[in-house]
Design an enzyme around this catalytic site. Structure first.
Site, PDB file in Angstrom:
ATOM      1  N   LEU A  78       0.831  -1.198   0.000  1.00 13.56           N
ATOM      2  CA  LEU A  78       0.000   0.000   0.000  1.00 13.56           C
ATOM      3  C   LEU A  78       0.867   1.249   0.000  1.00 13.56           C
ATOM      4  O   LEU A  78       1.873   1.323   0.701  1.00 13.56           O
ATOM      5  CB  LEU A  78      -0.913   0.025   1.227  1.00 13.56           C
ATOM      6  N   ASP A  79       0.432   2.237  -0.770  1.00 13.69           N
ATOM      7  CA  ASP A  79       1.107   3.532  -0.746  1.00 13.69           C
ATOM      8  C   ASP A  79       0.285   4.489   0.127  1.00 13.69           C
ATOM      9  O   ASP A  79      -0.735   4.098   0.692  1.00 13.69           O
ATOM     10  CB  ASP A  79       1.323   4.074  -2.166  1.00 13.69           C
ATOM     11  N   SER A  80       0.718   5.733   0.221  1.00 11.65           N
ATOM     12  CA  SER A  80       0.048   6.675   1.121  1.00 11.65           C
ATOM     13  C   SER A  80      -1.399   6.938   0.707  1.00 11.65           C
ATOM     14  O   SER A  80      -2.273   7.080   1.565  1.00 11.65           O
ATOM     15  CB  SER A  80       0.831   7.980   1.219  1.00 11.65           C
ATOM     16  N   ASP A 121      -3.422   4.775  -0.772  1.00 10.41           N
ATOM     17  CA  ASP A 121      -4.172   3.586  -0.353  1.00 10.41           C
ATOM     18  C   ASP A 121      -4.458   3.642   1.144  1.00 10.41           C
ATOM     19  O   ASP A 121      -5.552   3.277   1.595  1.00 10.41           O
ATOM     20  CB  ASP A 121      -3.380   2.310  -0.654  1.00 10.41           C
TER      21      ASP A 121
END
Length: 90
Positions: free
Chosen positions: A42-44, A46
């Site tokens: 997950l990125d920021s 997400d």
């Protein structure tokens, strides 16, 4: 209509569905032990979406410091269980 948190199983289903839809993850990849960044990628953005689900379930904002401490799906489930609004799931 939002009815609040009914069970940890229900929120796990919502989180799993979001992660499957957004990231193409398989349901078996989304476990309480799965770490958002390291295991699920997950990125920021997400994480913001996931936090929105948590806040919707609680009906209140989650403190930024708390949000940063939520590293696994299990952390989210534990947080929701501990902060369940009174009367929810009854």
């Amino acid at each position: 209509m939002t009815t609040g948190i009914t069970s940890t199983g229900a929120i796990l289903e919502r989180v799993t569905a979001m992660l499957e839809e957004k990231l193409g993850l398989l349901p078996e990849e989304v476990t309480p032990q799965a770490r958002f960044k390291e295991d699920l990628g997950l990125d920021s953005l997400d994480m913001v979406e996931l936090l929105t689900i948590v806040e919707t379930e609680l009906g209140t904002a989650v403190d930024d410091e708390v949000a940063l401490s939520l590293a696994t799906i299990g952390d989210v489930l534990d947080y929701l269980a501990a902060h369940r609004p009174t009367g929810a799931g009854a």
